[in-house]
Design a protein around this motif. Structure first.
Motif, PDB file in Angstrom:
ATOM      1  N   LEU A  31     -19.616 -41.383   6.892  1.00  0.00           N
ATOM      2  CA  LEU A  31     -20.810 -41.835   7.605  1.00  0.00           C
ATOM      3  C   LEU A  31     -20.866 -43.355   7.497  1.00  0.00           C
ATOM      4  O   LEU A  31     -20.866 -43.908   6.403  1.00  0.00           O
ATOM      5  CB  LEU A  31     -22.071 -41.212   6.997  1.00  0.00           C
ATOM      6  CG  LEU A  31     -23.379 -41.462   7.722  1.00  0.00           C
ATOM      7  CD1 LEU A  31     -23.377 -40.784   9.090  1.00  0.00           C
ATOM      8  CD2 LEU A  31     -24.543 -40.941   6.888  1.00  0.00           C
ATOM      9  N   LEU A  62     -27.332 -38.538   7.938  1.00  0.00           N
ATOM     10  CA  LEU A  62     -26.577 -37.474   7.287  1.00  0.00           C
ATOM     11  C   LEU A  62     -27.177 -36.106   7.611  1.00  0.00           C
ATOM     12  O   LEU A  62     -26.459 -35.157   7.943  1.00  0.00           O
ATOM     13  CB  LEU A  62     -26.536 -37.692   5.774  1.00  0.00           C
ATOM     14  CG  LEU A  62     -25.795 -36.628   4.971  1.00  0.00           C
ATOM     15  CD1 LEU A  62     -24.340 -36.523   5.413  1.00  0.00           C
ATOM     16  CD2 LEU A  62     -25.891 -36.928   3.482  1.00  0.00           C
ATOM     17  N   SER A  98     -20.368 -40.673  12.364  1.00  0.00           N
ATOM     18  CA  SER A  98     -20.137 -39.628  11.367  1.00  0.00           C
ATOM     19  C   SER A  98     -18.843 -38.886  11.697  1.00  0.00           C
ATOM     20  O   SER A  98     -18.472 -38.757  12.865  1.00  0.00           O
ATOM     21  CB  SER A  98     -21.309 -38.646  11.338  1.00  0.00           C
ATOM     22  OG  SER A  98     -21.384 -37.944  12.560  1.00  0.00           O
ATOM     23  N   LYS A  99     -18.161 -38.452  10.647  1.00  0.00           N
ATOM     24  CA  LYS A  99     -17.000 -37.584  10.826  1.00  0.00           C
ATOM     25  C   LYS A  99     -17.393 -36.197  10.319  1.00  0.00           C
ATOM     26  O   LYS A  99     -17.658 -36.004   9.138  1.00  0.00           O
ATOM     27  CB  LYS A  99     -15.783 -38.086  10.060  1.00  0.00           C
ATOM     28  CG  LYS A  99     -14.546 -37.214  10.337  1.00  0.00           C
ATOM     29  CD  LYS A  99     -13.363 -37.516   9.434  1.00  0.00           C
ATOM     30  CE  LYS A  99     -12.711 -38.805   9.792  1.00  0.00           C
ATOM     31  NZ  LYS A  99     -11.468 -39.026   8.990  1.00  0.00           N
ATOM     32  N   ILE A 100     -17.442 -35.253  11.261  1.00  0.00           N
ATOM     33  CA  ILE A 100     -17.834 -33.879  10.963  1.00  0.00           C
ATOM     34  C   ILE A 100     -16.563 -33.028  10.968  1.00  0.00           C
ATOM     35  O   ILE A 100     -15.786 -33.083  11.915  1.00  0.00           O
ATOM     36  CB  ILE A 100     -18.850 -33.362  12.002  1.00  0.00           C
ATOM     37  CG1 ILE A 100     -20.084 -34.274  12.015  1.00  0.00           C
ATOM     38  CG2 ILE A 100     -19.230 -31.920  11.703  1.00  0.00           C
ATOM     39  CD1 ILE A 100     -21.073 -33.964  13.121  1.00  0.00           C
ATOM     40  N   ALA A 153     -26.266 -35.222  11.204  1.00  0.00           N
ATOM     41  CA  ALA A 153     -24.844 -34.862  11.317  1.00  0.00           C
ATOM     42  C   ALA A 153     -24.600 -33.469  10.746  1.00  0.00           C
ATOM     43  O   ALA A 153     -23.858 -32.667  11.331  1.00  0.00           O
ATOM     44  CB  ALA A 153     -23.980 -35.902  10.602  1.00  0.00           C
ATOM     45  N   MET A 154     -25.220 -33.154   9.625  1.00  0.00           N
ATOM     46  CA  MET A 154     -25.058 -31.823   9.027  1.00  0.00           C
ATOM     47  C   MET A 154     -25.668 -30.750   9.923  1.00  0.00           C
ATOM     48  O   MET A 154     -25.105 -29.663  10.077  1.00  0.00           O
ATOM     49  CB  MET A 154     -25.649 -31.796   7.628  1.00  0.00           C
ATOM     50  CG  MET A 154     -24.849 -32.668   6.671  1.00  0.00           C
ATOM     51  SD  MET A 154     -25.393 -32.566   4.978  1.00  0.00           S
ATOM     52  CE  MET A 154     -24.711 -30.975   4.545  1.00  0.00           C
ATOM     53  N   GLY A 196     -23.202 -30.021  12.626  1.00  0.00           N
ATOM     54  CA  GLY A 196     -22.133 -29.178  12.103  1.00  0.00           C
ATOM     55  C   GLY A 196     -22.542 -27.723  11.968  1.00  0.00           C
ATOM     56  O   GLY A 196     -21.812 -26.815  12.359  1.00  0.00           O
ATOM     57  N   ASN A 244     -18.131 -29.915   6.240  1.00  0.00           N
ATOM     58  CA  ASN A 244     -19.085 -30.897   5.750  1.00  0.00           C
ATOM     59  C   ASN A 244     -18.976 -32.181   6.572  1.00  0.00           C
ATOM     60  O   ASN A 244     -18.114 -32.281   7.441  1.00  0.00           O
ATOM     61  CB  ASN A 244     -18.849 -31.213   4.273  1.00  0.00           C
ATOM     62  CG  ASN A 244     -20.138 -31.477   3.526  1.00  0.00           C
ATOM     63  OD1 ASN A 244     -21.101 -31.988   4.097  1.00  0.00           O
ATOM     64  ND2 ASN A 244     -20.171 -31.110   2.250  1.00  0.00           N
ATOM     65  N   VAL A 245     -19.816 -33.128   6.262  1.00  0.00           N
ATOM     66  CA  VAL A 245     -19.738 -34.464   6.848  1.00  0.00           C
ATOM     67  C   VAL A 245     -18.908 -35.295   5.876  1.00  0.00           C
ATOM     68  O   VAL A 245     -19.314 -35.515   4.734  1.00  0.00           O
ATOM     69  CB  VAL A 245     -21.142 -35.087   7.044  1.00  0.00           C
ATOM     70  CG1 VAL A 245     -21.033 -36.508   7.551  1.00  0.00           C
ATOM     71  CG2 VAL A 245     -21.959 -34.216   7.990  1.00  0.00           C
TER      72      VAL A 245
END
Length: 119
Positions: A71, A39, A6-8, A42-43, A46, A67-68
């Motif tokens: 994914l 998701l 994931s990219k946060i 990951a959220m 964050g 946000n994310v």
């Protein structure tokens, strides 16, 4: 269980925010049964890792979860597989290249140091 990348994204605001906008893009590994769970996790990361503190100039520094942004599910691990790519533009290519070489030298020095401790 599946693995996801994931990219946060966090926005960094210092003081009143009168500076060049800054965003921190973090790549995180997430273990989850499906994309929905990945998701959500990951959220949650964050949200939980938002922070605020005062710097040495007594300015409030805030890390705000945006946000994310991405994914990806790993279908398997492959030696040499590309995990992330980002085009970096700069007006100082020599300075950027020098920074890359200094970081690589630091990795080599740290690895050598760790190997010496093992001997």
């Amino acid at each position: 269980m599946n693995w996801y990348l994931s990219k946060i994204i966090f926005r960094i605001i210092c003081g009143e925010g009168n500076h060049t906008p800054q965003f921190d893009e973090q790549l995180r590994l997430i273990a989850a049964h499906d994309e929905e769970e990945a998701l959500r996790k990951a959220m949650d990361i964050g949200e939980k890792e938002q922070d605020a503190f005062y710097n040495h100039e007594q300015q409030l520094v805030q890390w705000k979860f945006v946000n994310v942004a991405e994914l990806y599910r790993f279908s398997g691990l492959l030696d040499g597989a590309e995990m992330y790519s980002r085009i970096h533009e700069t007006d100082d290519p020599e300075g950027y290249t020098d920074l890359v070489h200094r970081r690589a030298d630091h990795i080599r020095a740290s690895t050598t140091h760790k190997m010496l401790h093992l001997l």
